[in-house]
Write a protein that holds these residues in place. Sequence first.
Motif, short mmCIF file in Angstrom:
data_model
loop_
_atom_site.label_atom_id
_atom_site.label_comp_id
_atom_site.label_asym_id
_atom_site.label_seq_id
_atom_site.Cartn_x
_atom_site.Cartn_y
_atom_site.Cartn_z
N LYS A 53 0.82 -1.20 0.09
CA LYS A 53 0.35 -0.06 0.12
C LYS A 53 0.74 1.45 -0.46
CE LYS A 53 -3.91 -1.87 2.12
NZ LYS A 53 -4.97 -2.00 3.56
N MET A 54 1.80 1.24 0.94
CA MET A 54 3.02 2.12 0.62
C MET A 54 3.65 2.48 -0.61
SD MET A 54 3.89 1.62 4.46
CE MET A 54 4.83 3.22 4.49
N GLN A 55 4.24 2.32 -1.88
CA GLN A 55 4.66 1.94 -2.61
C GLN A 55 4.09 3.64 -3.84
OE1 GLN A 55 5.76 -1.78 -5.08
NE2 GLN A 55 4.22 -2.13 -3.71
N ASP A 56 3.00 4.01 -3.28
CA ASP A 56 3.24 5.61 -3.76
C ASP A 56 4.21 6.54 -3.03
OD1 ASP A 56 1.69 4.86 -1.36
OD2 ASP A 56 0.40 6.73 -2.13
N VAL A 57 5.11 6.07 -2.21
CA VAL A 57 5.45 7.26 -1.43
C VAL A 57 6.46 6.55 -1.19
CG1 VAL A 57 5.43 8.88 0.32
CG2 VAL A 57 3.31 8.24 -0.33
N PHE A 58 6.54 4.98 -0.58
CA PHE A 58 8.22 4.31 -0.29
C PHE A 58 8.53 3.69 -2.06
CE2 PHE A 58 6.44 5.76 3.41
CZ PHE A 58 7.12 6.58 4.42
N ASP A 59 10.08 3.46 -1.84
CA ASP A 59 10.67 2.61 -2.89
C ASP A 59 11.56 1.15 -1.76
OD1 ASP A 59 10.52 4.05 -5.34
OD2 ASP A 59 12.08 5.23 -4.70
N PHE A 60 10.51 0.06 -1.82
CA PHE A 60 11.46 -1.01 -1.39
C PHE A 60 12.55 -1.31 -1.63
CE2 PHE A 60 7.15 0.74 0.25
CZ PHE A 60 7.57 -0.07 1.48
N GLU A 61 13.61 -1.76 -1.17
CA GLU A 61 15.31 -2.63 -1.88
C GLU A 61 15.11 -3.14 -0.04
OE1 GLU A 61 15.75 -1.93 -4.24
OE2 GLU A 61 14.68 -0.59 -5.18
N SER A 62 16.53 -4.05 -0.56
CA SER A 62 16.89 -5.22 -0.52
C SER A 62 17.75 -4.57 1.04
CB SER A 62 17.27 -6.03 -0.94
OG SER A 62 18.26 -6.91 -0.20
N HIS A 63 17.35 -5.45 2.24
CA HIS A 63 18.21 -5.22 3.29
C HIS A 63 18.29 -6.39 4.24
CE1 HIS A 63 20.21 -2.67 6.53
NE2 HIS A 63 19.41 -3.21 7.59
N THR A 64 18.95 -8.18 3.48
CA THR A 64 18.96 -8.96 3.26
C THR A 64 17.67 -9.82 3.96
OG1 THR A 64 19.74 -9.28 5.72
CG2 THR A 64 21.49 -8.59 3.85
N HIS A 65 17.61 -11.64 3.79
CA HIS A 65 16.51 -11.77 4.16
C HIS A 65 16.97 -11.91 5.78
CE1 HIS A 65 13.00 -14.79 4.04
NE2 HIS A 65 13.76 -15.06 4.56
N THR A 66 17.25 -11.74 6.62
CA THR A 66 17.64 -12.21 8.01
C THR A 66 18.59 -11.08 8.63
OG1 THR A 66 19.35 -13.98 8.62
CG2 THR A 66 17.23 -14.90 7.67
N HIS A 67 19.11 -10.70 7.76
CA HIS A 67 20.08 -9.64 8.65
C HIS A 67 21.09 -10.07 8.81
CE1 HIS A 67 20.41 -5.57 10.85
NE2 HIS A 67 19.96 -5.33 9.77
N PHE A 68 21.24 -10.78 8.21
CA PHE A 68 22.52 -11.54 8.37
C PHE A 68 22.74 -11.93 10.86
CE2 PHE A 68 25.77 -9.59 5.25
CZ PHE A 68 24.79 -10.47 4.05
N GLU A 69 21.14 -12.57 10.52
CA GLU A 69 21.15 -12.90 11.69
C GLU A 69 20.83 -14.18 12.22
OE1 GLU A 69 18.61 -9.93 14.16
OE2 GLU A 69 20.41 -8.49 13.91
N GLU A 70 20.64 -15.11 10.86
CA GLU A 70 20.52 -16.77 11.09
C GLU A 70 21.47 -17.78 10.65
OE1 GLU A 70 16.25 -17.73 9.92
OE2 GLU A 70 15.73 -16.12 11.85
N GLU A 71 20.81 -18.91 10.56
CA GLU A 71 22.23 -19.72 9.76
C GLU A 71 22.25 -19.80 8.62
OE1 GLU A 71 25.28 -20.22 11.51
OE2 GLU A 71 25.18 -19.20 13.69
N ILE A 72 22.35 -18.61 7.40
CA ILE A 72 21.69 -19.20 6.76
C ILE A 72 23.55 -18.91 5.78
CG2 ILE A 72 19.69 -19.36 6.40
CD1 ILE A 72 18.95 -16.76 5.11
N SER A 73 23.65 -18.88 4.23
CA SER A 73 24.88 -18.52 3.95
C SER A 73 24.72 -16.87 3.30
CB SER A 73 24.95 -19.34 2.79
OG SER A 73 24.55 -18.89 1.25
N ALA A 74 25.84 -16.11 2.90
CA ALA A 74 25.41 -15.01 2.24
C ALA A 74 24.35 -15.07 1.04
CB ALA A 74 26.78 -14.59 1.80
N GLU A 75 24.91 -16.12 0.03
CA GLU A 75 23.82 -16.12 -0.90
C GLU A 75 22.45 -16.97 -1.09
OE1 GLU A 75 27.07 -18.67 0.01
OE2 GLU A 75 28.20 -18.28 -1.61
#
Length: 170
Positions: A53-75
């Motif tokens: 709903k907010m895309q008319d005012v904001f652009d949304f981009e990536s900040h990763t999937h877990t914020h590098f806080e879970e045991e998943i790879s960078a990939e």
Amino acid sequence: KLGLRATIFLVTNWVGKASQKKVDFSPLPHKECKRLVKLQPEKVVLSWQEVEKMQDVFDFESHTHTHFEEEISAEEEFALSKELIRARLGKFSVHLCWPRGNYDKRLLQLAKNFGYRIFYTIERGANLPDRNLENIKRIAVKSGTWWLKKVLLIYSSPFLTKIYTWLRRK
């Protein structure tokens, strides 16, 4: 009011969790939000429905999937974030904000391999028109229209930016 857009960087796993069980928003201090985001993201993070709903005012981009806080790879961090943003918002994110500003040459190259092209740090300062998109600096947001107009005037001129940056280092 001023016709400006803003960018919000999404930790897609938190948005997904907030979407499962959304509660009413109540403003909290930043320190409290940082504590709650891991325990109850629905209290402090936007849901996918709110983002859409907010895309008319904001652009949304990536900040990763877990914020590098879970045991998943960078990939996986990069792939999952890009795929969820594409699936939910219909856009191919090329902007990446590094969690806590932490990255190195290996992560930068890996992110480029995933199609990211513009990279944001937590470093404060002006961005000169040098076409360097690997470490975009931030301007701290303060209150008041007067403050914003002043900062935009300074940072819209390469000459004023250089002087201002030089003075701030002194």
